[in-house]
Design a protein around this motif. Sequence first.
Motif, PDB file in Angstrom:
ATOM      1  N   LEU A  27      -7.577   6.045  -7.898  1.00 23.60           N
ATOM      2  CA  LEU A  27      -8.649   6.525  -7.027  1.00 23.60           C
ATOM      3  C   LEU A  27      -9.714   5.448  -6.816  1.00 23.60           C
ATOM      4  O   LEU A  27     -10.216   5.259  -5.708  1.00 23.60           O
ATOM      5  CB  LEU A  27      -9.279   7.782  -7.635  1.00 23.60           C
ATOM      6  N   VAL A  28     -10.053   4.746  -7.879  1.00 22.67           N
ATOM      7  CA  VAL A  28     -11.051   3.684  -7.753  1.00 22.67           C
ATOM      8  C   VAL A  28     -10.537   2.569  -6.861  1.00 22.67           C
ATOM      9  O   VAL A  28     -11.248   2.066  -5.973  1.00 22.67           O
ATOM     10  CB  VAL A  28     -11.427   3.149  -9.155  1.00 22.67           C
ATOM     11  N   PHE A  29      -9.282   2.169  -7.062  1.00 24.64           N
ATOM     12  CA  PHE A  29      -8.721   1.100  -6.243  1.00 24.64           C
ATOM     13  C   PHE A  29      -8.636   1.502  -4.778  1.00 24.64           C
ATOM     14  O   PHE A  29      -8.876   0.679  -3.885  1.00 24.64           O
ATOM     15  CB  PHE A  29      -7.329   0.722  -6.759  1.00 24.64           C
ATOM     16  N   GLN A  30      -8.290   2.761  -4.525  1.00 24.80           N
ATOM     17  CA  GLN A  30      -8.215   3.208  -3.136  1.00 24.80           C
ATOM     18  C   GLN A  30      -9.583   3.156  -2.459  1.00 24.80           C
ATOM     19  O   GLN A  30      -9.684   2.790  -1.288  1.00 24.80           O
ATOM     20  CB  GLN A  30      -7.642   4.627  -3.073  1.00 24.80           C
ATOM     21  N   GLN A  31     -10.615   3.502  -3.200  1.00 25.49           N
ATOM     22  CA  GLN A  31     -11.954   3.433  -2.624  1.00 25.49           C
ATOM     23  C   GLN A  31     -12.418   1.987  -2.457  1.00 25.49           C
ATOM     24  O   GLN A  31     -13.042   1.622  -1.468  1.00 25.49           O
ATOM     25  CB  GLN A  31     -12.949   4.207  -3.502  1.00 25.49           C
ATOM     26  N   VAL A  32     -12.134   1.157  -3.455  1.00 28.23           N
ATOM     27  CA  VAL A  32     -12.606  -0.226  -3.407  1.00 28.23           C
ATOM     28  C   VAL A  32     -11.855  -1.034  -2.350  1.00 28.23           C
ATOM     29  O   VAL A  32     -12.456  -1.804  -1.587  1.00 28.23           O
ATOM     30  CB  VAL A  32     -12.456  -0.874  -4.794  1.00 28.23           C
ATOM     31  N   LEU A 147      -1.803   7.455  12.933  1.00 28.84           N
ATOM     32  CA  LEU A 147      -2.523   6.540  12.053  1.00 28.84           C
ATOM     33  C   LEU A 147      -2.575   7.130  10.649  1.00 28.84           C
ATOM     34  O   LEU A 147      -2.935   8.297  10.471  1.00 28.84           O
ATOM     35  CB  LEU A 147      -3.941   6.287  12.572  1.00 28.84           C
ATOM     36  N   ARG A 148      -2.227   6.328   9.701  1.00 32.87           N
ATOM     37  CA  ARG A 148      -2.211   6.776   8.312  1.00 32.87           C
ATOM     38  C   ARG A 148      -3.576   6.513   7.685  1.00 32.87           C
ATOM     39  O   ARG A 148      -4.161   5.445   7.873  1.00 32.87           O
ATOM     40  CB  ARG A 148      -1.134   6.031   7.529  1.00 32.87           C
ATOM     41  N   SER A 149      -4.060   7.482   6.932  1.00 34.06           N
ATOM     42  CA  SER A 149      -5.343   7.307   6.250  1.00 34.06           C
ATOM     43  C   SER A 149      -5.193   6.268   5.150  1.00 34.06           C
ATOM     44  O   SER A 149      -4.178   6.243   4.443  1.00 34.06           O
ATOM     45  CB  SER A 149      -5.815   8.629   5.638  1.00 34.06           C
ATOM     46  N   PRO A 150      -6.184   5.367   5.007  1.00 34.81           N
ATOM     47  CA  PRO A 150      -6.078   4.363   3.933  1.00 34.81           C
ATOM     48  C   PRO A 150      -6.104   4.987   2.538  1.00 34.81           C
ATOM     49  O   PRO A 150      -5.605   4.398   1.583  1.00 34.81           O
ATOM     50  CB  PRO A 150      -7.296   3.467   4.163  1.00 34.81           C
ATOM     51  N   VAL A 151      -6.713   6.161   2.421  1.00 35.14           N
ATOM     52  CA  VAL A 151      -6.715   6.889   1.143  1.00 35.14           C
ATOM     53  C   VAL A 151      -5.798   8.089   1.312  1.00 35.14           C
ATOM     54  O   VAL A 151      -6.200   9.131   1.819  1.00 35.14           O
ATOM     55  CB  VAL A 151      -8.129   7.329   0.742  1.00 35.14           C
ATOM     56  N   SER A 152      -4.564   7.941   0.913  1.00 37.09           N
ATOM     57  CA  SER A 152      -3.562   8.990   1.160  1.00 37.09           C
ATOM     58  C   SER A 152      -2.549   8.984   0.030  1.00 37.09           C
ATOM     59  O   SER A 152      -2.578   8.141  -0.863  1.00 37.09           O
ATOM     60  CB  SER A 152      -2.862   8.751   2.504  1.00 37.09           C
TER      61      SER A 152
END
Length: 449
Positions: A27-32, A147-152
């Motif tokens: 989760l942290v990596f996806q946000q960062v 379009l794919r969400s970057p956080v998915s």
Amino acid sequence: MSRLPWRWLLLGRLIGAFAGSSLASLLVFQQVFAQQIERLQTAQLGRGLALTVRLSELALERFPPPLVSELTGLRLIVQPVPGGMARSILNPRAGPASLRRQGLALQGELCRRLSHCPAIQMAQGPERGVWIELISPLEPVWLFAALRSPVSWPPAPLLLSLALVSGATISGAAFLLLEVEQPLRALERALGRVGRSGRQPAVEETGAPDVRRLTRHFNAMLARLEATQQERATMLAGIAHDLRSPITRLRFRLSLLAAPVSGADRVAEIRERGERDLDALERITSQFLLFAGGGEHEAAVEVPLDALLAEALAQHDPGAVRLELRALTARVQPIAMARAVANLVDNALAHGTPPVVVRLIEGEEGGFAIQVWDQGEGISAEAWERALQPFQRLDQARGGQGHCGLGMAIAARVARWHGGELRRLQQPGADGRFAVALVGRSLASAGPT
């Protein structure tokens, strides 16, 4: 707690820590790294969409849009600009911020790769994507691009790999801290308190298996130290008590010799009694030295046990002590074994009823058993454990005759050194009514314990 449950508990905690830390890291990596992932996805999608747009526009020059959609599987619609928006711009207020950002980035990518800059509009509805305007000779045609969400989910392979590595690192560090470092620090603090104060409490067995074993050995060491301190305190008190009687008698007899004594018989009697007191002193001191001298360090030697016992008991009257020894060879500590058997025989002569029968037989699993039988009542089952403790005399009336309550304790200790124990036997028969059996085995297969 048995060994299996806490091992499974430790494994479950490790798996839980790994899963939790991996998920948190993901989760942290996806946000960062969301923006970096978004740029990579947009660039990759832009390359494919640019080629799709070119081919679709070429196909629309020859075939109608429904046929092109059916043949290619592309999602095409023929209508004016969806939603009534201007053809050349993307409405900055339409849709979520991340979707608008992706749409603008995708439009820039297409403008860079195509000869013209197509109009793009956000898709209305639950689908996440954009509509891309195609150049058509007759009517406006729009191509849908998801379009794919970057956080998915599922996450990008790179992020997933980083999250797993990070989860393993974090869980490993937590394991070392909670299961190794903290128990070792507690053990270090307990070790620092040894010898500085009184009785030390046992350390709780927690942590990794190796740390638990180390803690278990430390607790066993504490128990041995406490037992040694208790034995030392009891021995020091026993020395003063047991030596007092023969010393007092000797002082009294010396005072008699200093006074005028009539008759040679009287002098001989006083001398004889004084020699008996000296024998008692010698016996007491030798028993104390044997008990406190660390005889377990004596070297083991392979000897014929029957010859060893016959030599150790040769001083006794054959009418009072009868030997029934079979030929048996074992690796033992000869001095300790001879003294232990001599103590048992002396106890039998002092507290039991002669004749005393010493029997050597082959024991269990290749061991040996030395049985000392007498005709007395023996030691009751209730008093047996107390009789094995040092400085315990069941017959208090014999405390002043050189008996300091160490004979049975020394024999029990020698039996433990030889991997065995002392056992009480009570079975009236031809040999006697009661026996103490020293059971052991050759030190070739088992050292002192």
